[in-house]
Design a protein around this motif. Structure first.
Motif, PDB file in Angstrom:
ATOM      1  N   GLY A 509       0.835  -1.191   0.000  1.00  0.00           N
ATOM      2  CA  GLY A 509       0.000   0.000   0.000  1.00  0.00           C
ATOM      3  C   GLY A 509       0.871   1.243   0.000  1.00  0.00           C
ATOM      4  N   SER A 511       0.708   5.710  -0.511  1.00  0.00           N
ATOM      5  CA  SER A 511      -0.065   6.940  -0.692  1.00  0.00           C
ATOM      6  C   SER A 511       0.896   8.095  -0.879  1.00  0.00           C
ATOM      7  CB  SER A 511      -0.955   7.211   0.523  1.00  0.00           C
ATOM      8  OG  SER A 511      -1.883   6.167   0.720  1.00  0.00           O
ATOM      9  N   GLU A 576      -2.352   6.108   3.905  1.00  0.00           N
ATOM     10  CA  GLU A 576      -3.154   7.299   3.664  1.00  0.00           C
ATOM     11  C   GLU A 576      -3.277   8.168   4.915  1.00  0.00           C
ATOM     12  OE1 GLU A 576      -6.197   3.925   3.069  1.00  0.00           O
ATOM     13  OE2 GLU A 576      -4.041   4.037   3.470  1.00  0.00           O
ATOM     14  N   LYS A 597      -3.899   7.122  -3.468  1.00  0.00           N
ATOM     15  CA  LYS A 597      -3.521   5.803  -2.950  1.00  0.00           C
ATOM     16  C   LYS A 597      -3.545   4.788  -4.088  1.00  0.00           C
ATOM     17  CE  LYS A 597      -4.787   2.288   0.519  1.00  0.00           C
ATOM     18  NZ  LYS A 597      -3.476   2.123   1.141  1.00  0.00           N
ATOM     19  N   ARG A 600      -7.217   0.090  -3.091  1.00  0.00           N
ATOM     20  CA  ARG A 600      -8.546   0.508  -2.650  1.00  0.00           C
ATOM     21  C   ARG A 600      -8.496   0.856  -1.165  1.00  0.00           C
ATOM     22  NH1 ARG A 600     -13.375  -2.023  -0.815  1.00  0.00           N
ATOM     23  NH2 ARG A 600     -15.274  -1.137  -1.735  1.00  0.00           N
ATOM     24  N   ILE A 601      -9.115   1.977  -0.786  1.00  0.00           N
ATOM     25  CA  ILE A 601      -9.123   2.402   0.602  1.00  0.00           C
ATOM     26  C   ILE A 601      -9.881   1.398   1.465  1.00  0.00           C
ATOM     27  CG2 ILE A 601     -11.213   3.800   0.328  1.00  0.00           C
ATOM     28  CD1 ILE A 601      -9.951   5.854   2.217  1.00  0.00           C
ATOM     29  N   HIS A 606     -11.624   4.709   5.685  1.00  0.00           N
ATOM     30  CA  HIS A 606     -12.751   5.494   5.179  1.00  0.00           C
ATOM     31  C   HIS A 606     -13.518   6.125   6.336  1.00  0.00           C
ATOM     32  CE1 HIS A 606     -16.641   6.260   3.115  1.00  0.00           C
ATOM     33  NE2 HIS A 606     -15.868   6.447   2.052  1.00  0.00           N
ATOM     34  N   VAL A 622      -9.513  11.978  -1.452  1.00  0.00           N
ATOM     35  CA  VAL A 622      -8.682  10.779  -1.601  1.00  0.00           C
ATOM     36  C   VAL A 622      -9.049  10.077  -2.907  1.00  0.00           C
ATOM     37  CG1 VAL A 622      -8.021   8.543  -0.628  1.00  0.00           C
ATOM     38  CG2 VAL A 622      -8.480  10.477   0.896  1.00  0.00           C
ATOM     39  N   ASP A 624      -8.462   6.636  -4.659  1.00  0.00           N
ATOM     40  CA  ASP A 624      -7.911   5.287  -4.528  1.00  0.00           C
ATOM     41  C   ASP A 624      -7.908   4.625  -5.901  1.00  0.00           C
ATOM     42  OD1 ASP A 624     -10.481   4.345  -5.032  1.00  0.00           O
ATOM     43  OD2 ASP A 624     -10.790   3.501  -3.037  1.00  0.00           O
ATOM     44  N   ARG A 625      -7.720   3.317  -5.935  1.00  0.00           N
ATOM     45  CA  ARG A 625      -7.559   2.639  -7.212  1.00  0.00           C
ATOM     46  C   ARG A 625      -8.818   2.673  -8.072  1.00  0.00           C
ATOM     47  NH1 ARG A 625      -4.929  -3.214  -7.009  1.00  0.00           N
ATOM     48  NH2 ARG A 625      -6.878  -3.718  -5.941  1.00  0.00           N
TER      49      ARG A 625
END
Length: 642
Positions: A509, A511, A576, A597, A600-601, A606, A622, A624-625
């Motif tokens: 991961g 960020s 993150e 990021k 995926r968060i 979240h 944010v 994410d993917r």
């Protein structure tokens, strides 16, 4: 191919038109006929002038015959077959005519580079026309296009033998031939041994060719070293490096080259901006993207549909979707790519109804949507849970616009059904779709199975995924996460042991956040940043304030069999959250934080970021993917559907 062998018998020339020799027409002369040939607009004009040349006997003039040939094969209305017949009826073609046909074959789109080499072989045996400095560039280009290194080396030998190796144009094509064939050591040595001044324009061109060759082979570091050693860099050199870095996924490097270009005072042009914007988009470097846009406006760089599409895409992917809309609405001209960028951007931000509205506007404007536009439309439906609408648009794409669905379209539908919990329908689609499912589809489907806790369907999906990409880390991670979420730790342990035995690695991961134009990158439990101590003090402060606000860590998101207290600690060091902590200590109160990021968060992050936005009074965006999350005053734009 032996260039000295007599292969004329293998080239059966087409039957020639008869050479007629009537009395010369008083109104015709070689110079006037050549002039008419040069200005001919159509094949019909050319044929009539050719007939006139035969009728008047002027075709026997070498200049007239050469111009008929040139007009046949190098004009806008080129006809190689006709030109070859013209060439074959010449009793003794001069050097210009040989070069003309060799060049035409080397440049044609019909895949004729071998014909150039065969003609060159015949030319070597011709006593009335010898190769010159205009012959070799075309022959070398033919070798490059055919990746014929053996023949290319023989041609290069002829270059040296006839003394043309110091000619800049011939040298350029020799280097390009070696680079296109992947023989970079030979290409580099030619450049190093050349007598050209390092400051000359020709030397710059040679270095650009070598750099491009290294990038073709994925030898990025070697390309960078050549670039760094260049004594003189043209704007084309700078643009090439930025573009190649961006195209090969080296986005930070592309931006570094762009910044270095700024520092060295090299003036950016239209191509520079178009080249760097995709890298800015991928890294979410909004500040730099805004600078590029301002530069274009200040320097009166035309924001046409191409640059406009890049700006819309940049603002969308950097988190400022409202600015993307503003740029789009201000464009004087829009093409399908521009509409696609706008619709896809709105979908990425979860603004599904607006994305669908823009699609309808596109249709009303008479623009025929491409298959890429429909990917944006289907993504919008997926992120908003608009299942019926998604089915309808998919059918519209197939039945109204007659577009063949690509695997990306099926992926959108599978993702849409999976998010909505329609796992059986999604599985049926995966099994029966006309194209073979790829790992992206199976990963999305498996993630949906985990979200909805369906182990039975998840196991079937995982089996297919393992068969497809048995050594891909994400496959094992998704499967182990499914079992971990159910508390089946023995199965998780076995899967992770298998990963170690197969040396399978998962993507870590990561960020990043851009502060004052500098990109700062963080991984989980990152201690490498120069301001690490301040960052972790802020993380501790955040933890205390969130607990006071009623935050309860979602330890179910920690897919490890460890103590509960350790799980809570692990959650707070996700990349993150570290990036947000750095943003809080590096910017003034009220500044919006933009985080990107690569994965995926997670659910806990979240929930945490929603609270952080409220406690600190910050807007936090944010990416994410899969999409954007806009956190403000304790609420996320996705409405917890992601």
């Amino acid at each position: 191919m032996n260039l000295n062998s007599n292969i004329a018998t293998s080239l059966n020339p087409s039957p020639c038109l008869p050479l007629l020799s009537p009395p010369t027409c008083p109104s015709s002369s070689p110079s006037s006929l050549v002039s008419s040939l040069k200005t001919s607009k159509t094949l019909r004009d050319l044929h009539q002038l050719h007939a006139l040349a035969i009728k008047t006997g002027l075709f026997g003039d070498p200049l007239v015959a050469a111009e008929v040939l040139r007009s046949s094969v190098l004009s806008e209305h080129r006809d190689l077959r006709y030109g070859r017949r013209v060439f074959d009826q010449m009793p003794e073609p001069n050097c210009f005519s040989w070069n003309t046909l060799i060049r035409a074959y080397s440049e044609s789109d019909g895949g004729h580079p071998s014909e150039s080499l065969l003609l060159f072989s015949r030319m070597l045996l011709c006593e009335t026309a010898r190769p010159n400095r205009y012959t070799f560039p075309s022959v070398l280009k033919a070798c490059a296009r055919a990746e014929a290194i053996r023949e290319g080396k023989q041609v290069h030998g002829q270059v040296i033998k006839l003394g043309w190796d110091d000619d800049a144009f011939v040298l350029t094509n020799s280097v390009r031939m070696y680079a296109c064939c992947g023989f970079m050591e030979d290409a580099r040595k030619l450049v190093e041994k050349s007598s050209l001044s390092p400051e000359s324009e020709s030397s710059v061109v040679l270095h650009n060719i070598v750099i491009d060759g290294y990038f073709r082979l994925g030898m990025v570091e070697e390309a960078r070293q050549v670039f760094d050693r260049m004594a003189n860099k043209s704007v084309i050199s700078w643009n090439g490096m930025i573009s190649k870095f961006a195209q090969t996924g080296h986005f930070k490097e592309a931006i570094c080259v762009f910044r270095k270009m700024q520092l060295e005072g090299v003036k950016h042009n239209y191509v520079t901006l178009v080249s760097v914007l995709p890298a800015i988009s991928r890294l979410g470097a909004l500040e730099l993207g805004e600078w590029v846009h301002a530069y274009a406006e200040k320097n009166v760089v035309e924001v046409d549909d191409v640059l406009g599409s890049a700006l819309v895409d940049m603002y969308s992917k950097c988190g400022n979707i409202d600015k993307a809309v503003q740029v789009f609405e201000g464009l004087p001209k829009r093409n399908p790519i521009t509409w696609s960028a706008m619709i896809g951007g709105l979908a990425l931000h979860g603004r599904a109804s607006e994305a669908l509205d823009y699609f309808q506007r596109m249709e009303k404007a008479g623009v025929v949507p491409s298959d890429v536009v429909f990917i944006g439309v289907l993504n919008a439906c997926s992120h908003a849970g608009l299942v019926d609408e998604g089915r309808s648009y998919f059918n519209r794409m197939v039945n109204v616009y007659r577009l063949s669905p690509r695997i990306e379209h099926y992926g959108c539908i599978v993702d849409m059904l999976g998010r909505a919990g329609l796992l059986e329908e999604a599985e049926e689609l995966v099994v029966n779709m006309p194209v073979k499912p790829d790992d992206v589809i199976y990963k999305a489907f498996l993630a949906a199975c985990k979200k909805h806790g369906d182990v039975e369907i998840g196991m079937r999906a995982a089996k297919c995924l393992m068969e497809l990409v048995s050594h891909h880390g994400d496959s094992y991670v998704l499967l182990s996460n499914l079992f971990a979420s159910l508390g089946e730790w023995d199965t998780v342990a076995k899967l992770r042991l298998t990963m170690r035995e197969l040396e399978v690695r998962k993507d870590p991961g990561c960020s990043w956040i851009t502060i004052d134009g500098m990109i700062h990158e963080f991984v989980v439990e990152d201690y490498t940043h120069p301001r690490t101590k301040e960052i972790y003090l802020m993380l501790e402060e955040m933890a205390v304030k969130l607990q006071e606000a009623g935050y309860v860590p979602d330890t179910a998101q920690v897919l490890l069999n460890i103590e509960e207290e350790k799980k809570e600690s692990t959650l707070f060091y996700h990349s993150e959250k570290i990036a947000i902590a750095f943003g809080l200590i590096s910017t003034s109160s009220g500044t919006t934080l933009h985080i990107v990021k690569n994965l995926r968060i997670c659910g806990d992050c979240h929930s945490s970021i929603k609270l952080i936005s409220k406690v600190y009074g910050r807007r936090i965006i944010v990416r994410d993917r899969s999409r954007f999350h806009h956190f403000e005053d304790g609420i996320c734009s996705c409405n917890d559907y992601w």
